[in-house]
Write a protein that holds these residues in place. Sequence first.
Motif, PDB file in Angstrom:
ATOM      1  N   HIS A   8      39.116  56.288  52.159  1.00 41.80           N
ATOM      2  CA  HIS A   8      38.338  56.207  50.921  1.00 41.80           C
ATOM      3  C   HIS A   8      37.519  57.481  50.752  1.00 41.80           C
ATOM      4  CE1 HIS A   8      39.062  51.819  51.254  1.00 41.80           C
ATOM      5  NE2 HIS A   8      38.921  51.825  49.942  1.00 41.80           N
ATOM      6  N   CYS A   9      37.468  57.960  49.526  1.00 43.10           N
ATOM      7  CA  CYS A   9      36.466  58.950  49.154  1.00 43.10           C
ATOM      8  C   CYS A   9      35.269  58.176  48.599  1.00 43.10           C
ATOM      9  CB  CYS A   9      37.014  59.908  48.095  1.00 43.10           C
ATOM     10  SG  CYS A   9      35.724  60.869  47.268  1.00 43.10           S
ATOM     11  N   GLN A  10      34.109  58.403  49.187  1.00 38.84           N
ATOM     12  CA  GLN A  10      32.893  57.731  48.716  1.00 38.84           C
ATOM     13  C   GLN A  10      31.890  58.762  48.227  1.00 38.84           C
ATOM     14  OE1 GLN A  10      30.982  54.163  50.536  1.00 38.84           O
ATOM     15  NE2 GLN A  10      29.336  55.558  51.076  1.00 38.84           N
ATOM     16  N   VAL A  11      31.347  58.517  47.038  1.00 36.94           N
ATOM     17  CA  VAL A  11      30.315  59.371  46.459  1.00 36.94           C
ATOM     18  C   VAL A  11      29.068  58.517  46.263  1.00 36.94           C
ATOM     19  CG1 VAL A  11      29.696  60.889  44.549  1.00 36.94           C
ATOM     20  CG2 VAL A  11      32.076  60.748  45.308  1.00 36.94           C
ATOM     21  N   THR A  12      27.923  59.017  46.759  1.00 37.47           N
ATOM     22  CA  THR A  12      26.671  58.259  46.717  1.00 37.47           C
ATOM     23  C   THR A  12      25.596  59.079  46.016  1.00 37.47           C
ATOM     24  OG1 THR A  12      27.224  57.127  48.800  1.00 37.47           O
ATOM     25  CG2 THR A  12      24.917  57.100  48.097  1.00 37.47           C
ATOM     26  N   MET A  13      24.896  58.427  45.085  1.00 40.66           N
ATOM     27  CA  MET A  13      23.745  59.040  44.426  1.00 40.66           C
ATOM     28  C   MET A  13      22.485  58.331  44.901  1.00 40.66           C
ATOM     29  SD  MET A  13      22.926  59.668  40.357  1.00 40.66           S
ATOM     30  CE  MET A  13      24.027  61.082  40.241  1.00 40.66           C
ATOM     31  N   SER A  14      21.547  59.124  45.459  1.00 39.01           N
ATOM     32  CA  SER A  14      20.298  58.574  45.997  1.00 39.01           C
ATOM     33  C   SER A  14      19.128  59.045  45.144  1.00 39.01           C
ATOM     34  CB  SER A  14      20.104  59.026  47.449  1.00 39.01           C
ATOM     35  OG  SER A  14      21.183  58.580  48.262  1.00 39.01           O
ATOM     36  N   LEU A  15      18.424  58.090  44.541  1.00 36.44           N
ATOM     37  CA  LEU A  15      17.271  58.361  43.694  1.00 36.44           C
ATOM     38  C   LEU A  15      16.106  57.509  44.190  1.00 36.44           C
ATOM     39  CD1 LEU A  15      19.133  58.222  40.267  1.00 36.44           C
ATOM     40  CD2 LEU A  15      18.254  60.291  41.364  1.00 36.44           C
ATOM     41  N   PRO A  16      14.882  57.821  43.809  1.00 32.24           N
ATOM     42  CA  PRO A  16      13.741  57.003  44.251  1.00 32.24           C
ATOM     43  C   PRO A  16      13.934  55.530  43.890  1.00 32.24           C
ATOM     44  CG  PRO A  16      12.959  59.035  43.255  1.00 32.24           C
ATOM     45  CD  PRO A  16      14.435  58.990  43.018  1.00 32.24           C
ATOM     46  N   GLY A  17      13.962  54.679  44.919  1.00 30.41           N
ATOM     47  CA  GLY A  17      14.103  53.248  44.714  1.00 30.41           C
ATOM     48  C   GLY A  17      15.488  52.798  44.307  1.00 30.41           C
ATOM     49  N   LEU A  18      16.506  53.682  44.371  1.00 25.29           N
ATOM     50  CA  LEU A  18      17.843  53.332  43.896  1.00 25.29           C
ATOM     51  C   LEU A  18      18.894  54.133  44.658  1.00 25.29           C
ATOM     52  CD1 LEU A  18      19.413  51.680  41.735  1.00 25.29           C
ATOM     53  CD2 LEU A  18      19.256  53.707  40.260  1.00 25.29           C
ATOM     54  N   GLU A  19      19.949  53.452  45.102  1.00 21.11           N
ATOM     55  CA  GLU A  19      21.087  54.124  45.721  1.00 21.11           C
ATOM     56  C   GLU A  19      22.377  53.485  45.209  1.00 21.11           C
ATOM     57  OE1 GLU A  19      22.635  54.095  50.146  1.00 21.11           O
ATOM     58  OE2 GLU A  19      21.150  55.721  49.902  1.00 21.11           O
ATOM     59  N   LEU A  20      23.263  54.306  44.627  1.00 21.82           N
ATOM     60  CA  LEU A  20      24.513  53.834  44.042  1.00 21.82           C
ATOM     61  C   LEU A  20      25.681  54.546  44.696  1.00 21.82           C
ATOM     62  CD1 LEU A  20      23.434  53.999  40.281  1.00 21.82           C
ATOM     63  CD2 LEU A  20      23.500  51.965  41.709  1.00 21.82           C
ATOM     64  N   SER A  21      26.812  53.829  44.834  1.00 24.78           N
ATOM     65  CA  SER A  21      28.009  54.421  45.438  1.00 24.78           C
ATOM     66  C   SER A  21      29.252  53.997  44.677  1.00 24.78           C
ATOM     67  CB  SER A  21      28.145  53.993  46.905  1.00 24.78           C
ATOM     68  OG  SER A  21      27.100  54.529  47.692  1.00 24.78           O
ATOM     69  N   HIS A  22      30.221  54.912  44.623  1.00 28.89           N
ATOM     70  CA  HIS A  22      31.559  54.618  44.102  1.00 28.89           C
ATOM     71  C   HIS A  22      32.579  55.035  45.152  1.00 28.89           C
ATOM     72  CE1 HIS A  22      29.787  53.678  40.305  1.00 28.89           C
ATOM     73  NE2 HIS A  22      29.491  54.935  39.987  1.00 28.89           N
ATOM     74  N   ARG A  23      33.693  54.296  45.210  1.00 35.35           N
ATOM     75  CA  ARG A  23      34.759  54.607  46.164  1.00 35.35           C
ATOM     76  C   ARG A  23      36.106  54.681  45.448  1.00 35.35           C
ATOM     77  NH1 ARG A  23      34.103  50.917  51.633  1.00 35.35           N
ATOM     78  NH2 ARG A  23      31.998  51.615  52.244  1.00 35.35           N
ATOM     79  N   LEU A  24      36.968  55.553  45.982  1.00 33.13           N
ATOM     80  CA  LEU A  24      38.341  55.635  45.491  1.00 33.13           C
ATOM     81  C   LEU A  24      39.280  55.638  46.687  1.00 33.13           C
ATOM     82  CD1 LEU A  24      40.197  56.001  43.007  1.00 33.13           C
ATOM     83  CD2 LEU A  24      40.087  58.459  43.424  1.00 33.13           C
TER      84      LEU A  24
END
Length: 395
Positions: A200-216
């Motif tokens: 899997h390629c995983q991309v994660t965005m980390s922001l104050p109070g929030l963490e999001l990830s997408h996988r392909l």
Amino acid sequence: MEQGLALLFPLFLGLLQPGRGGRLDVEPPEPEVAVAVGESRQFTCRLACADGRAASVQWRGLDTTLGSVQSGVGSSVLWVHNASLSAAGTRVCVGSCGTFTYQRIVRLLVFAFPDQLTVSPEALVAGRDQEVACTAHNVSPAGPDVLSMSLLLGGQELEGVQTLDRDMTDEPQEGEDLLFHVTERWLLPPLGTPMPPILHCQVTMSLPGLELSHRLPIPVLQGPPPIMTPLEPLIITPPESPITTSPETPEQISIHSPRSPDPKPANSSTRPCHPEIHQVSAPGTLELLCEAACGPGVAVSWTQAPGGLAAYKTREAGAQAWLTSGSVLWAECHPEGWFQCRLDPGGQMANLYLVPEICSLSSSAALWTGSLVLGLLLLVFLIYRLWKRCRPSRR
């Protein structure tokens, strides 16, 4: 810089004094709040004076568009509708009880992180070193401190991976928004045995109070593709819709080329077109044609070939692009691998994987060599028989 200006903001108004006798509350209470592009958010500021007097409360903007504000006695509500990247910035709530003034600062972060990932190549071959690239499209912010990319095996980062480089290109949008395409490339070690069925390629965005990830998912071919006779390649064409995954549905695995993000709105009725690769060569040579049966204004181009595009001859003419080997020995002696072409605008890809027959002498050369060896053996035999017959006999 913004926070420093925010601290000076009430001083410019002549309002800031040592505060006592009340409490200024803001909901949500975090000093930094992240909001996705297109979403709306409400911020409420309240103040109750200790002596029972009516409190004055007002939201103020600082070097940014404030939004819609409705203020009353003791409270003020700020709405940020359909947030754009340009709406990011500092908001200040200022409240007063008589001569005493209070303030709270909120920094609004607006981000874009759609589930739009592509990988190249679309499938890996076990048992060899190989490069793989993963791209996150239309994201913001895109700095390495916010956006991280990794390769996963079974939920853990793949060991032995070497990061080659990271590339970021911008994509201007309507208005003042600026989105980015971020690509990271890795060199993979040979995948062990038994080979994993998928990475899997995983991309994660980390922001104050929030963490999001997408996988392909990236499928792994269990060993090299079967040996094919010349002019019998595996042609991979893109699917009609992008690969999507969700916790509620089983993950889909495909070696098709994922459709690149369509810049048009999701409700657009225009159906995107895709390029296709065809083989048009005669036996013993290689000639490939990439074409897209689309309307005017599109073009296709070759982007990848085994051994590099410099080893081939290419010719491009709008919606058609040709690639030739320039050598009659290509079908028997060449590096195996992926051929890839791209459609512009849109960025859709078509891919083709070729494995040649084992490099060997041609049939005519083999026949000539066999005949020569047979002739030499026959000549040695005749010389030996003549020598035995003609030598003098012993008495």
